[in-house]
Design a protein around this motif. Structure first.
Motif, PDB file in Angstrom:
ATOM      1  N   ASP A 304       0.829  -1.208   0.000  1.00  0.00           N
ATOM      2  CA  ASP A 304       0.000   0.000   0.000  1.00  0.00           C
ATOM      3  C   ASP A 304       0.862   1.256   0.000  1.00  0.00           C
ATOM      4  OD1 ASP A 304      -2.203  -1.492   0.004  1.00  0.00           O
ATOM      5  OD2 ASP A 304      -2.891  -0.967   2.026  1.00  0.00           O
ATOM      6  N   HIS A 305       1.902   1.220   0.835  1.00  0.00           N
ATOM      7  CA  HIS A 305       2.802   2.374   0.916  1.00  0.00           C
ATOM      8  C   HIS A 305       3.382   2.704  -0.435  1.00  0.00           C
ATOM      9  CE1 HIS A 305       2.765   3.497   4.931  1.00  0.00           C
ATOM     10  NE2 HIS A 305       3.506   2.536   5.461  1.00  0.00           N
ATOM     11  N   GLU A 308       0.667   3.844  -2.988  1.00  0.00           N
ATOM     12  CA  GLU A 308       0.189   5.175  -2.643  1.00  0.00           C
ATOM     13  C   GLU A 308       1.240   6.227  -2.990  1.00  0.00           C
ATOM     14  OE1 GLU A 308      -1.033   6.995   1.491  1.00  0.00           O
ATOM     15  OE2 GLU A 308      -1.833   4.977   1.220  1.00  0.00           O
ATOM     16  N   TYR A 309       2.482   5.886  -2.659  1.00  0.00           N
ATOM     17  CA  TYR A 309       3.554   6.832  -2.922  1.00  0.00           C
ATOM     18  C   TYR A 309       3.693   7.110  -4.419  1.00  0.00           C
ATOM     19  CZ  TYR A 309       8.069   9.103  -2.841  1.00  0.00           C
ATOM     20  OH  TYR A 309       9.071  10.012  -2.998  1.00  0.00           O
ATOM     21  N   SER A 312       0.949   9.233  -5.773  1.00  0.00           N
ATOM     22  CA  SER A 312       0.872  10.607  -5.282  1.00  0.00           C
ATOM     23  C   SER A 312       2.041  11.470  -5.782  1.00  0.00           C
ATOM     24  CB  SER A 312       0.857  10.615  -3.752  1.00  0.00           C
ATOM     25  OG  SER A 312       2.102  10.150  -3.272  1.00  0.00           O
TER      26      SER A 312
END
Length: 440
Positions: A304-305, A308-309, A312
């Motif tokens: 997820d990290h 998401e990174y 974004s």
DNA sequence: TATCCACAGGAAATCAGGGTGT
DNA sequence: ACACCCTGATTTCCTGTGGATA
């Protein structure tokens, strides 16, 4: 999570059925917020000495005196912010009149001098009185001083600067800290006190000496990382609030604590693991949380990290990553240098209308940022007569990178992932002159 | 051993886009 | 309309450099 926007996935997800089952399924959580980092429980295990020190320093606010400025150090998830908030709540309970104001400023979000002043002002007023930009700083400072004397009359205003280390990396950081630590000199009826919270122990070294002397009025408070046992205590306490009774299997807490202890004793991580494990168990219609849920949670969090990174990042950073991805996919047998990435990135920007080609210098910064985030590794290496450059490697599964990049609108629209870098000329040391060619 | 490549990366300037008050 | 402010992204200009090669 990932969704396929091309419409070519093989099965269709029945969302109605999913929600019906979800509602029928077991309800494990009693109070999910108890596992959020922002939750302040009634007791903070293993932080007694820190609480004592902070309480000691701030207590004089009860008698109307000015507490000194001070700093809290410690890695992420060592309870710095929670402890300060905890003490602030307790302090307020013991105030009979003129309770102190506490203004929290997260310097990762509110990161410029102007915005810090505006944030303090707006928080006291309770609404967006000062616009996000437009006014001169000194005008805002004057307004703020007036407001403090009027609203915080005969009391203390604590300014808590969370992640204060971010500030000094930026220009103007030292000035704003200097201003904030000396507000009292320009105030008549109110007093302020600055509490700095930092993840970096070396942070003081980068401070201007004028600021250091102002912030150093008290011995800094150091928060040591929690060990596995301490993390387990914290988790037990929170789990009692967050979950219904008897749904956590033996070993789950220990596993969460152990995993988080490995990451420098990060309580935030431990809580996140437990929450995610609970959510996974719930989604799978399990009535209890087992160790396997924690293991899955760990994998999920990591992924997820990353996802998401990547999503974004600014478009130019995504294009830089695209260049690295394409190079590593199609030129496996050759090393990738920053020059190659620049070439491919330039080609990519030519394909997308409205996107500017960047300079070497800028690409170099993007490469550093990607390396810092762990998506790639970049090692400077000298190749003698062939110059000095960085050797770049993609550090995560290329399938995952491809899946995420393919979701980005511009990359999708202009089919950037269908392009292929080819070699014009091969050198025995490195690959030069990579040029783009369209695939069929 | 001096040379020289292909960058690294710091500092300052510039630009665009958000805004202000007069 | 105008002069001016703040911010973040980027460019411009610059000096520095490891080590294979001549």
């Amino acid at each position: 999570m990932l969704t396929n926007q091309n419409g070519n996935n093989t099965y269709s997800f029945n969302i109605d059925k999913f929600y019906r089952n979800y509602l029928k399924g077991p309800n494990l959580f009693r109070k999910r917020e108890a596992l959020e980092p922002s939750f302040i429980p009634d007791e903070l295990p293993h932080r007694n000495s820190e609480i004592e020190k902070i309480a000691g320093i701030t207590a004089c606010a009860l008698k109307g005196d000015v507490p000194p400025n001070f700093l809290c150090y410690g890695m992420t998830g060592t309870g710095k912010t929670a402890t300060v908030r905890y003490v602030s709540q307790k302090l307020a309970q013991h105030c009979t009149n003129n309770p102190p104001w506490w203004i929290y400023i997260n310097c990762t979000v509110v990161s410029t001098p102007y915005r810090i002043l505006a944030h303090i002002y707006n928080t006291i007023v309770g609404r967006e009185k000062i616009p996000a930009t437009g006014l001169p700083k000194d005008v805002i400072l004057k307004k703020l001083l007036g407001l403090l004397d009027q609203k915080v009359k005969n009391s203390v205003c604590f300014l808590v600067l969370d992640e204060i280390d971010i500030l000094i990396e930026k220009k103007g950081g030292n000035e704003i800290l200097y201003t904030l630590t000396r507000l009292n000199e320009s105030l008549d009826l109110c007093r302020t006190s600055v509490i700095g919270i930092s993840n970096k122990l070396k942070f003081m070294e980068y401070l201007d000496s004028r600021v250091t002397s102002n912030l150093d009025e008290e011995e800094p408070i150091v928060f040591h990382p929690y060990n596995a046992n301490e993390l387990a205590d914290i988790l037990k306490l929170r789990a009692k609030i967050a979950f219904h009774e008897g749904i956590i299997e033996e070993g789950v807490i220990k596993l969460c604590a152990g995993l988080a202890a490995r990451e420098h004793g990060d309580a935030r991580k431990a809580l996140q693991l437990l929450r995610k494990a609970g959510e996974i168990a719930e989604r799978n219609q399990n009535k209890k949380i087992f160790e396997k849920h924690v293991e899955n949670a760990q994998k999920d969090i990591d992924k997820d990290h990353i996802v998401e990174y990547m999503l974004s990042m600014p478009l130019q950073a995504q294009l830089t990553l695209t260049a690295i991805f394409l190079l590593s996919k199609y030129t496996r047998e050759h090393i990738i240098t920053s020059g190659d990435i620049y070439d491919v990135h330039s080609e990519l920007t030519n394909k997308v209308p409205g996107v500017k080609q960047l300079t070497h210098r800028r690409i170099s910064d993007y490469i550093n940022e990607l390396a810092l985030s762990g998506l790639i590794t970049a090692n400077t290496r000298s190749m003698g007569h062939y110059g000095r450059t960085k050797i770049i490697n993609l550090d995560i599964e290329s399938e995952l990178v491809e899946r995420v990049l393919s979701q980005i609108k511009k990359i999708q629209d202009y089919k950037l992932l269908n392009y292929k870098p080819i070699l014009l000329q091969t050198d025995k040391v490195k690959v030069k002159n990579i040029v783009f060619k369209k695939l069929i």
